[in-house]
Enzyme design. Structure first.
Site, PDB file in Angstrom:
ATOM      1  N   ASN A  54      -4.310  12.233   4.149  1.00 58.69           N
ATOM      2  CA  ASN A  54      -2.982  12.829   4.287  1.00 58.69           C
ATOM      3  C   ASN A  54      -2.083  12.538   3.096  1.00 58.69           C
ATOM      4  O   ASN A  54      -2.160  11.471   2.494  1.00 58.69           O
ATOM      5  CB  ASN A  54      -2.293  12.321   5.557  1.00 58.69           C
ATOM      6  N   GLU A  84      -0.841   5.531   4.728  1.00 57.31           N
ATOM      7  CA  GLU A  84       0.392   5.265   5.464  1.00 57.31           C
ATOM      8  C   GLU A  84       1.319   4.343   4.671  1.00 57.31           C
ATOM      9  O   GLU A  84       2.347   3.896   5.169  1.00 57.31           O
ATOM     10  CB  GLU A  84       0.067   4.644   6.827  1.00 57.31           C
ATOM     11  N   ASP A 127      -0.882  14.751  10.023  1.00 57.56           N
ATOM     12  CA  ASP A 127      -1.775  13.638   9.669  1.00 57.56           C
ATOM     13  C   ASP A 127      -3.242  13.978   9.901  1.00 57.56           C
ATOM     14  O   ASP A 127      -4.005  13.157  10.395  1.00 57.56           O
ATOM     15  CB  ASP A 127      -1.410  12.346  10.422  1.00 57.56           C
TER      16      ASP A 127
END
Lengths: 172, 633
Positions: B309, B225, B351
């Site tokens: 991801n 992230e 995700d």
């Protein structure tokens, strides 16, 4: 949680008590009195929300929900309700003013003890947050005052041209 | 309060944050060269490395025995124990034997190790490690508590978890939050060596449990992230020297593939297999984090793990398949070169990290004995592959609610062989930026997340802890700043329409891709499972229950409510002739963030206030180890 800065909060709280405002948060009466290119302001000139009786919200409240959920939810939980990790901002905004919020978001804060390590990062360099900080504040202000419920606002005002221009300039 | 322009605010913010971040930047700067090795005094006394080729536990071994020496009990990740004192007949009589508080409030993932008469317990940030004397009522033999800059805390996505320790060469290995990989003398707790594996100021953090095989310790990195350039690496257990490092995305030399040897679904991947699937330099902030569980097969000397991801969550911003994010890697354990790869979710739009456990089991498929790798993925499909070749044998939904793809194409002659058949209505790429794609199942936390499953060779079933949650997902434009979140999507989560349970604990037949039985749970099951030779399967729940169920039928045999919600993994060991079952409780992690306040259904209309159960109503923070045993007869 201890609000920042304490002195300011204490003054605000006392003021509210004295003048007996029915609905108030850390920035005072959230009632929108003016608007400028789709952004609403309270009588102090602080950004605020506007919710129509049918639930339609101003564009900033809506964008605030989107950006809160993308940038803040990871710690503070969905809909400003807090999590096992971060405090519920819905409560924090009852005492934090607009200025407090800007300061905390930009510079972060730390509460580190033997049993707890609560660290809010300094997000001042994060465009994804700072370019939308007013919108995030407005959304949380609406949540804190119970003006909107949980989840994505169903209906909102159209995107103001000024918002689009400011977004483009800020995000680069 | 006077209003300021966005630009003005940004400038002030930048100044404030740079002023405040200076001490941290300096601290990091002093260890310049994030991979520099720091040797300790205790090097001198470190026992010699075992001869290459000696493996503590072999994949062909039936499972873990009296000790529990790897995160999953054995290198095959089966989380299976041959101990059989506790059975499906007497599990109802289990009692709490002893407990231990870690003193830390954050989410407690992973579980303890037992080596000889000592139990090693770890905690989330600050990553405390305790050695407990099993001969002396758990007396603390030593405690290790690293000094780490607390500025690493907010760059840990979704709580400051750590998934546990590894053991080998007389050392306990810990990958700290600040990406320090430290080797502790198992007898004294003194650091023998430590090495910085990455840079937390750029969003890289350590949360994974290392794995030791022979003379190397393997670790991965978190930070999908934050747009990290993720890697998987091998370090020498003797001195911390980096042996190899393979990135998830980038040039062939960085990702350690051989275009003429490495295969995907039986075909050579060719040159620049990753670069060709990214636009420009986007791969440099392309993610593909590697924080999941690793497994190893001594027969082929292959190490298996998955990548997460691609960054950002907004698929429109990164055209292409984004290889090799969302990929199962089979690498030579000595050289790191990939033998085969398989990308499960090309061009991720939801995700669905591919980091979940790779369970190595030997079973018949279609009447033929196969060496299998079974991987229940975040995306809701459980994949069964031939682990020697990477051939895809089975790919089926392990939660019937999964709807983003109709199926995985299993026709080797099809141009879309191995790819999920994505439904346009659930494609956030197809629907585009600033569009809210609704009712996608599973949610971003996946049909399961990292919570590892267990396999019983006795029943032939895989026991999978699952999430049963769907989402709305709205991607939007996002800009990259090093060390700041790089997310680019908003999502709301809720149980599948018409249902209220947010989890299931299921028994899965990996050879056919079918659910044998399924136990509904109020909340996502976020605890790692354990299967034993006593035909008992254990798991924990977010309310805090440790549950024992019959491995054949799923019938509940025993439950006990521990002090906090369980996101840790159940393990078992034997000491002084008695079998024990242990689990860490301590709610937190993604589950604690998403479910604490309860979910609401955004499509239920204004009447449905409150929505579904809130975890806050059932449990509170705090890390405790609870150990169970049968009563003394």
């Amino acid at each position: 949680m201890t609000p920042l800065p304490r002195a300011l909060t204490a003054i605000c709280a006392t003021t509210f008590l004295l003048i007996g405002i029915a609905r108030a948060d850390g920035s005072g009466d959230p009632t929108a009195v003016t608007s400028e290119d789709g952004k609403y302001l309270d009588k102090e000139g602080t950004p605020t929300y506007k919710v129509d009786p049918d639930g339609k919200v101003d564009f900033y409240t809506y964008v605030g929900f989107i950006r809160y959920s993308a940038n803040c939810l990871r710690c503070h939980g969905p809909d400003g309700l807090g999590s096992t990790y971060g405090p519920a901002l819905l409560n924090s905004l009852k005492t934090l003013s607009y200025g407090d919020v800007l300061m905390t978001v930009a510079s972060g804060r730390q509460k580190v003890s033997a049993s707890q390590d609560l660290v809010m990062p300094a997000l001042g360099a994060d465009k994804n947050v700072m370019c939308y900080i007013d919108a995030i504040y407005i959304y949380l202000r609406a949540r804190s005052n119970g003006a909107i419920g949980r989840g994505r606002p169903e209906n909102h005002e159209p995107k103001p041209a000024a918002f689009r221009a400011a977004e483009d300039e800020c995000m680069g | 309060m006077k209003r300021m322009s966005l630009k003005g605010l940004l400038t002030i913010g930048t100044l404030l944050s740079s002023a405040l971040m200076t001490p941290y930047a300096m601290a990091q700067g002093s260890s310049e060269g994030p991979r520099g090795v720091m040797h300790g005094f205790f090097d001198l006394f470190a026992p010699p490395a075992p001869a290459p080729g000696t493996v503590a536990q072999s994949n062909t071994a039936p499972g873990s025995g009296k000790e529990w020496t790897t995160p999953a009990g054995s290198l095959n990740n089966q989380r299976y124990s041959t101990l059989n004192q506790i059975t499906n007949q007497n599990a109802k009589d289990l009692q709490v034997a002893w407990t231990f508080s870690t003193g830390v409030l954050r989410g407690h993932e992973g579980g303890p190790l037992v080596i000889g008469d000592v139990m090693y317990v770890h905690a989330p940030f600050p990553n405390t490690v305790f050695a407990l004397d099993l001969n002396n009522d758990g007396k603390i033999l030593w405690k290790y508590e690293p000094k780490q800059d607390p500025n690493v805390i907010p760059v840990m996505c979704c709580d400051t978890v750590n998934r546990g320790l590894a053991y080998g060469d007389g050392k306990i290995f810990l990958h700290q939050a600040d990406t320090t990989l430290v080797a502790l003398d198992a007898k004294t707790g003194k650091p023998v060596w430590s090495v910085k594996t990455d840079d937390p100021t750029k969003g890289a953090t350590g949360t994974d449990a290392p794995l030791v095989v022979k003379d190397k310790v393997y670790v991965g990195v978190s930070g999908g992230e934050f747009g990290v350039h993720a890697w998987f690496a091998a370090f020498s257990t003797a001195d911390g020297k980096e042996v190899w490092r393979a990135y998830s995305v980038g040039p062939d030399s960085d990702i350690k593939v051989d275009p003429q040897k490495t295969t995907a679904l039986g075909k050579l991947i060719g040159a620049d297999s990753s670069l060709k699937t990214w636009q420009g330099d986007q791969w440099k902030i392309g993610g593909g984090a590697t924080w999941g569980w690793k497994s190893y097969d001594p027969r082929t000397n292959l190490i298996f793990y998955g990548s997460g991801n691609p960054s950002t969550w907004n698929p429109k911003q990164r055209p292409g398949d984004n290889k090799w994010s969302m990929t199962i890697f089979a690498r030579d354990a000595d050289t790191g070169v990939a033998k085969w790869v398989y990308q499960m979710t090309p061009h991720d739009e939801w995700d669905y990290d591919g980091v979940n456990e790779m369970v190595l089991i030997d079973q018949d498929v279609g009447g033929k004995p196969r060496h299998l790798l079974v991987h229940p993925d975040r995306n809701g499909f459980a994949y069964t592959l031939d682990r020697d070749t990477g051939e895809l044998l089975v790919a089926e939904k392990f939660d019937p609610a999964v709807n983003w793809a109709s199926k995985v194409d299993l026709d080797p002659n099809s141009p879309t062989y191995g790819r999920p058949q994505v439904l346009p209505q659930y494609s956030t790429e197809h629907n585009g930026e600033d569009v809210n794609s609704k009712n996608i199942c599973p949610a971003a936390l996946g049909s399961k997340d990292q919570q590892p499953s267990a396999f019983s060779p006795q029943t032939g079933l895989l026991y999978i802890p699952t999430n049963h949650v769907c989402m709305d997902y709205e991607p939007f434009r996002v800009s990259y700043t090093a060390g700041q979140p790089y997310v680019g999507a908003t999502l709301s989560m809720y149980p599948p329409q018409g249902q209220s349970n947010m989890g299931n604990f299921i028994a899965w037949d990996a050879t056919t891709g079918k659910i044998a039985w399924s136990l509904p749970e109020q909340f996502s099951v976020w605890s790692g499972a354990l299967a034993t030779a006593g035909d008992v399967v254990f798991y924990g729940t977010l309310e805090g229950y440790l549950k024992a169920v019959d491995a054949k039928t799923g019938k509940e045999l025993y439950r006990f409510k521990t002090p906090s919600g369980i996101i840790g993994n159940v393990m078992t060991y034997e000491h002084a002739g008695r079998q024990y079952v242990a689990v860490l409780s301590g709610v937190g992690g993604w589950a604690g963030i998403g479910l604490a306040a309860g979910l609401t259904d955004p499509h239920a209309g204004l009447g449905a206030v409150g929505g579904y159960a809130a975890l806050n109503d059932y449990t509170s923070l705090g890390g405790t180890l609870t150990v169970f045993a049968l009563p003394h007869s």
